[in-house]
Design a protein around this motif. Structure first.
Motif, PDB file in Angstrom:
ATOM      1  N   ASP A 129       0.835  -1.203   0.000  1.00 40.93           N
ATOM      2  CA  ASP A 129       0.000   0.000   0.000  1.00 40.93           C
ATOM      3  C   ASP A 129       0.869   1.251   0.000  1.00 40.93           C
ATOM      4  O   ASP A 129       0.608   2.215  -0.712  1.00 40.93           O
ATOM      5  N   GLN A 130       1.920   1.194   0.814  1.00 40.55           N
ATOM      6  CA  GLN A 130       2.819   2.344   0.938  1.00 40.55           C
ATOM      7  C   GLN A 130       3.527   2.648  -0.381  1.00 40.55           C
ATOM      8  O   GLN A 130       3.629   3.788  -0.798  1.00 40.55           O
ATOM      9  N   LEU A 131       3.989   1.599  -1.067  1.00 40.89           N
ATOM     10  CA  LEU A 131       4.794   1.796  -2.280  1.00 40.89           C
ATOM     11  C   LEU A 131       3.943   1.740  -3.556  1.00 40.89           C
ATOM     12  O   LEU A 131       4.451   1.941  -4.645  1.00 40.89           O
ATOM     13  N   GLU A 132       2.630   1.431  -3.404  1.00 36.34           N
ATOM     14  CA  GLU A 132       1.708   1.292  -4.538  1.00 36.34           C
ATOM     15  C   GLU A 132       2.184   0.256  -5.548  1.00 36.34           C
ATOM     16  O   GLU A 132       2.069   0.432  -6.764  1.00 36.34           O
ATOM     17  N   THR A 133       2.782  -0.815  -5.036  1.00 34.20           N
ATOM     18  CA  THR A 133       3.250  -1.898  -5.902  1.00 34.20           C
ATOM     19  C   THR A 133       2.070  -2.828  -6.188  1.00 34.20           C
ATOM     20  O   THR A 133       1.293  -3.125  -5.295  1.00 34.20           O
ATOM     21  N   ALA A 134       1.974  -3.295  -7.430  1.00 29.08           N
ATOM     22  CA  ALA A 134       0.965  -4.326  -7.721  1.00 29.08           C
ATOM     23  C   ALA A 134       1.560  -5.681  -7.348  1.00 29.08           C
ATOM     24  O   ALA A 134       2.784  -5.827  -7.275  1.00 29.08           O
ATOM     25  N   MET A 135       0.693  -6.663  -7.099  1.00 29.44           N
ATOM     26  CA  MET A 135       1.238  -7.944  -6.645  1.00 29.44           C
ATOM     27  C   MET A 135       0.450  -9.109  -7.253  1.00 29.44           C
ATOM     28  O   MET A 135      -0.766  -9.021  -7.430  1.00 29.44           O
ATOM     29  N   ILE A 136       1.166 -10.172  -7.578  1.00 25.04           N
ATOM     30  CA  ILE A 136       0.502 -11.443  -7.905  1.00 25.04           C
ATOM     31  C   ILE A 136       0.827 -12.373  -6.748  1.00 25.04           C
ATOM     32  O   ILE A 136       2.002 -12.662  -6.486  1.00 25.04           O
ATOM     33  N   MET A 137      -0.183 -12.778  -6.017  1.00 21.01           N
ATOM     34  CA  MET A 137       0.011 -13.631  -4.841  1.00 21.01           C
ATOM     35  C   MET A 137      -0.361 -15.062  -5.224  1.00 21.01           C
ATOM     36  O   MET A 137      -1.524 -15.355  -5.486  1.00 21.01           O
ATOM     37  N   ILE A 138       0.645 -15.938  -5.278  1.00 21.94           N
ATOM     38  CA  ILE A 138       0.383 -17.339  -5.613  1.00 21.94           C
ATOM     39  C   ILE A 138       0.158 -18.096  -4.314  1.00 21.94           C
ATOM     40  O   ILE A 138       0.999 -18.036  -3.411  1.00 21.94           O
ATOM     41  N   THR A 139      -0.951 -18.764  -4.196  1.00 22.47           N
ATOM     42  CA  THR A 139      -1.244 -19.457  -2.939  1.00 22.47           C
ATOM     43  C   THR A 139      -2.265 -20.571  -3.153  1.00 22.47           C
ATOM     44  O   THR A 139      -2.966 -20.591  -4.152  1.00 22.47           O
ATOM     45  N   HIS A 140      -2.295 -21.517  -2.203  1.00 21.29           N
ATOM     46  CA  HIS A 140      -3.383 -22.492  -2.237  1.00 21.29           C
ATOM     47  C   HIS A 140      -4.312 -22.219  -1.065  1.00 21.29           C
ATOM     48  O   HIS A 140      -5.223 -22.978  -0.814  1.00 21.29           O
ATOM     49  N   ASP A 141      -4.079 -21.096  -0.363  1.00 23.11           N
ATOM     50  CA  ASP A 141      -4.765 -20.823   0.887  1.00 23.11           C
ATOM     51  C   ASP A 141      -5.795 -19.688   0.680  1.00 23.11           C
ATOM     52  O   ASP A 141      -5.424 -18.535   0.457  1.00 23.11           O
ATOM     53  N   LEU A 142      -7.091 -20.037   0.754  1.00 21.59           N
ATOM     54  CA  LEU A 142      -8.127 -19.014   0.522  1.00 21.59           C
ATOM     55  C   LEU A 142      -8.127 -17.946   1.614  1.00 21.59           C
ATOM     56  O   LEU A 142      -8.566 -16.820   1.401  1.00 21.59           O
ATOM     57  N   GLY A 143      -7.630 -18.284   2.813  1.00 21.48           N
ATOM     58  CA  GLY A 143      -7.526 -17.297   3.892  1.00 21.48           C
ATOM     59  C   GLY A 143      -6.571 -16.179   3.494  1.00 21.48           C
ATOM     60  O   GLY A 143      -6.851 -14.989   3.718  1.00 21.48           O
ATOM     61  N   ILE A 144      -5.454 -16.544   2.860  1.00 20.10           N
ATOM     62  CA  ILE A 144      -4.482 -15.539   2.413  1.00 20.10           C
ATOM     63  C   ILE A 144      -5.106 -14.671   1.324  1.00 20.10           C
ATOM     64  O   ILE A 144      -4.926 -13.453   1.289  1.00 20.10           O
ATOM     65  N   VAL A 145      -5.897 -15.292   0.456  1.00 15.84           N
ATOM     66  CA  VAL A 145      -6.567 -14.535  -0.618  1.00 15.84           C
ATOM     67  C   VAL A 145      -7.496 -13.492   0.016  1.00 15.84           C
ATOM     68  O   VAL A 145      -7.477 -12.310  -0.362  1.00 15.84           O
ATOM     69  N   ALA A 146      -8.285 -13.913   1.004  1.00 14.78           N
ATOM     70  CA  ALA A 146      -9.244 -12.998   1.638  1.00 14.78           C
ATOM     71  C   ALA A 146      -8.514 -11.818   2.288  1.00 14.78           C
ATOM     72  O   ALA A 146      -8.979 -10.687   2.241  1.00 14.78           O
ATOM     73  N   GLN A 147      -7.344 -12.087   2.865  1.00 14.90           N
ATOM     74  CA  GLN A 147      -6.613 -11.028   3.574  1.00 14.90           C
ATOM     75  C   GLN A 147      -5.888 -10.074   2.652  1.00 14.90           C
ATOM     76  O   GLN A 147      -5.696  -8.921   2.978  1.00 14.90           O
ATOM     77  N   THR A 148      -5.409 -10.580   1.488  1.00  9.96           N
ATOM     78  CA  THR A 148      -4.467  -9.751   0.734  1.00  9.96           C
ATOM     79  C   THR A 148      -4.905  -9.339  -0.671  1.00  9.96           C
ATOM     80  O   THR A 148      -4.328  -8.421  -1.229  1.00  9.96           O
ATOM     81  N   CYS A 149      -5.894 -10.036  -1.271  1.00 13.24           N
ATOM     82  CA  CYS A 149      -6.109  -9.833  -2.713  1.00 13.24           C
ATOM     83  C   CYS A 149      -7.305  -8.934  -3.051  1.00 13.24           C
ATOM     84  O   CYS A 149      -8.247  -8.821  -2.273  1.00 13.24           O
ATOM     85  N   ASP A 150      -7.253  -8.315  -4.236  1.00  9.38           N
ATOM     86  CA  ASP A 150      -8.387  -7.562  -4.788  1.00  9.38           C
ATOM     87  C   ASP A 150      -9.124  -8.422  -5.802  1.00  9.38           C
ATOM     88  O   ASP A 150     -10.341  -8.389  -5.888  1.00  9.38           O
ATOM     89  N   LYS A 151      -8.352  -9.188  -6.600  1.00  6.80           N
ATOM     90  CA  LYS A 151      -8.938 -10.052  -7.637  1.00  6.80           C
ATOM     91  C   LYS A 151      -8.397 -11.460  -7.451  1.00  6.80           C
ATOM     92  O   LYS A 151      -7.315 -11.640  -6.876  1.00  6.80           O
ATOM     93  N   VAL A 152      -9.119 -12.437  -7.978  1.00 11.51           N
ATOM     94  CA  VAL A 152      -8.683 -13.824  -7.831  1.00 11.51           C
ATOM     95  C   VAL A 152      -8.857 -14.576  -9.153  1.00 11.51           C
ATOM     96  O   VAL A 152      -9.876 -14.416  -9.828  1.00 11.51           O
ATOM     97  N   ALA A 153      -7.867 -15.393  -9.483  1.00 12.60           N
ATOM     98  CA  ALA A 153      -8.001 -16.324 -10.599  1.00 12.60           C
ATOM     99  C   ALA A 153      -7.805 -17.721 -10.016  1.00 12.60           C
ATOM    100  O   ALA A 153      -6.728 -18.022  -9.498  1.00 12.60           O
ATOM    101  N   VAL A 154      -8.852 -18.535 -10.063  1.00 15.97           N
ATOM    102  CA  VAL A 154      -8.730 -19.908  -9.549  1.00 15.97           C
ATOM    103  C   VAL A 154      -8.250 -20.774 -10.705  1.00 15.97           C
ATOM    104  O   VAL A 154      -8.855 -20.773 -11.785  1.00 15.97           O
ATOM    105  N   MET A 155      -7.144 -21.494 -10.497  1.00 15.50           N
ATOM    106  CA  MET A 155      -6.577 -22.309 -11.575  1.00 15.50           C
ATOM    107  C   MET A 155      -6.790 -23.794 -11.325  1.00 15.50           C
ATOM    108  O   MET A 155      -6.728 -24.255 -10.180  1.00 15.50           O
TER     109      MET A 155
END
Ligand code: SF4
Length: 329
Positions: A204-230
């Protein structure tokens, strides 16, 4: 409206050996806007890491091939630019946080030297060692490590601290895009929460965009704006984090992922794991790749491959949403 700076279109990646061809990523498309976080979610072998490594063009040269598609970053086609230019983009504009901090760091270099390495590599202005050292200290402080520890070696840090150093290396050049490949998998739960909170603050501070790779939906809920389920190299559901957690329509695989999460308020005390295994990527089913495991599969699903359909504000690749829905290729 936020500016889209990364466009991935119909990306296909295969791994080829003398004996077989692995269809790792099969025509995936997604966009990323400035400052946004996209979660790439799925089981091991779904194609998440291969998709991310394709963006950085870091796939193993001997076996991997980008068989089709385009990756556009700031208007430039990354798959077409010379390797020399790609080297400038890696680290400076796009950085990656690797999965395991225990192996991502060089044991014979101090953490300060490892952070300075990417700064020196991208130092066209000849800023000099003093400026670089000051930046090393600054990024160490940013990730919650005292600057005085820059002369320490990785073995003198705990697992959580090592992961903070890996994040500091990735952030050193202030990249526009940070790709985090399961950044907290090797950490225990309390340290995981601290590292995730720190990453979110820094992003948020640096306004960096991020791709968060995870298998954990809890992490998605905490950190992501958009989701792609693969699943099996395809994006089978794509939308905002609200679509995923509050929307009613889901791909049956996404429903299965939710059914596998413990819920203290549920009446039943048993979890409902998804039965079966991901299909063999060298021999994917001709119809829907999820059909061998899907409780809603029909004969049509076993024979034909579903397109992606727009359902409300998100996209789902499943015949259940075929009727009255707008098809998107
Ligand atoms: S297309 Fe058929 S098999 Fe595939 S997820 Fe939908 S219902 Fe299940």
């Amino acid at each position: 409206m936020k500016e889209t700076f990364l466009k991935v279109r119909d990306l296909e990646v295969i791994y080829k050996t003398d004996l077989e061809t692995v269809y790792a990523v099969n025509k995936i498309s997604f966009d990323l806007n400035k400052g946004e976080t996209l979660g790439l979610v799925g089981e091991t072998g779904a194609g998440k890491t291969t998709s991310a490594l394709s963006i950085l063009r870091l796939l193993p040269e001997r076996t991997a091939q980008i068989a089709g598609g385009e990756i556009e970053f700031e208007g430039r086609k990354l798959l077409e630019i010379p390797e020399k230019e790609m080297q400038r983009i890696r680290g400076e504009k796009i950085s990656m946080i690797f999965q395991d901090p225990m192996t991502a760091l060089n044991p014979v270099l101090t953490v300060g030297d490892q952070i300075a390495e990417s700064l020196l590599l991208h130092d066209d202005k000849g800023r000099g060692r003093d400026v670089i050292e000051a930046r090393v200290e600054e990024v160490l402080e940013m990730v919650g490590i005292p600057a005085s520890r820059k002369k320490d070696y990785p073995h003198q840090f705990s697992g959580g601290m090592k992961q903070r150093v890996v994040i500091a290396i990735a952030l050193a050049c202030n990249p526009m895009l940070l790709i985090a490949d399961e950044p907290t998998t090797a950490l225990d739960v309390t340290i995981q929460a601290q590292v995730l909170a720190m990453m979110k603050d820094l992003k948020d501070q640096l306004e960096t965009a991020m791709i968060m790779i995870t298998h954990d939906l809890g992490i998605v809920a905490q950190t992501c704006d958009k989701v792609a389920v693969m699943y099996a190299g395809e994006i089978i559901e794509y939308g905002t984090v609200e679509d995923l957690f509050t929307g009613e329509a889901h791909h049956p695989y996404t429903d299965g992922l939710f059914g596998s999460i413990p819920n203290l308020e549920a009446e039943e005390d048993r979890l409902h794991p998804i039965e079966g295994m991901m299909p063999d990527p060298t021999n994917l089913p001709s119809g829907c790749a999820f059909s061998p495991r899907c409780p809603k599969a029909s004969e049509k699903c076993r024979q034909l491959h579903p397109d992606q359909y727009t359902v409300g504000s998100h996209k789902i690749r499943c015949f259940l949403y075929e009727e009255n829905k707008e098809e998107v290729k």
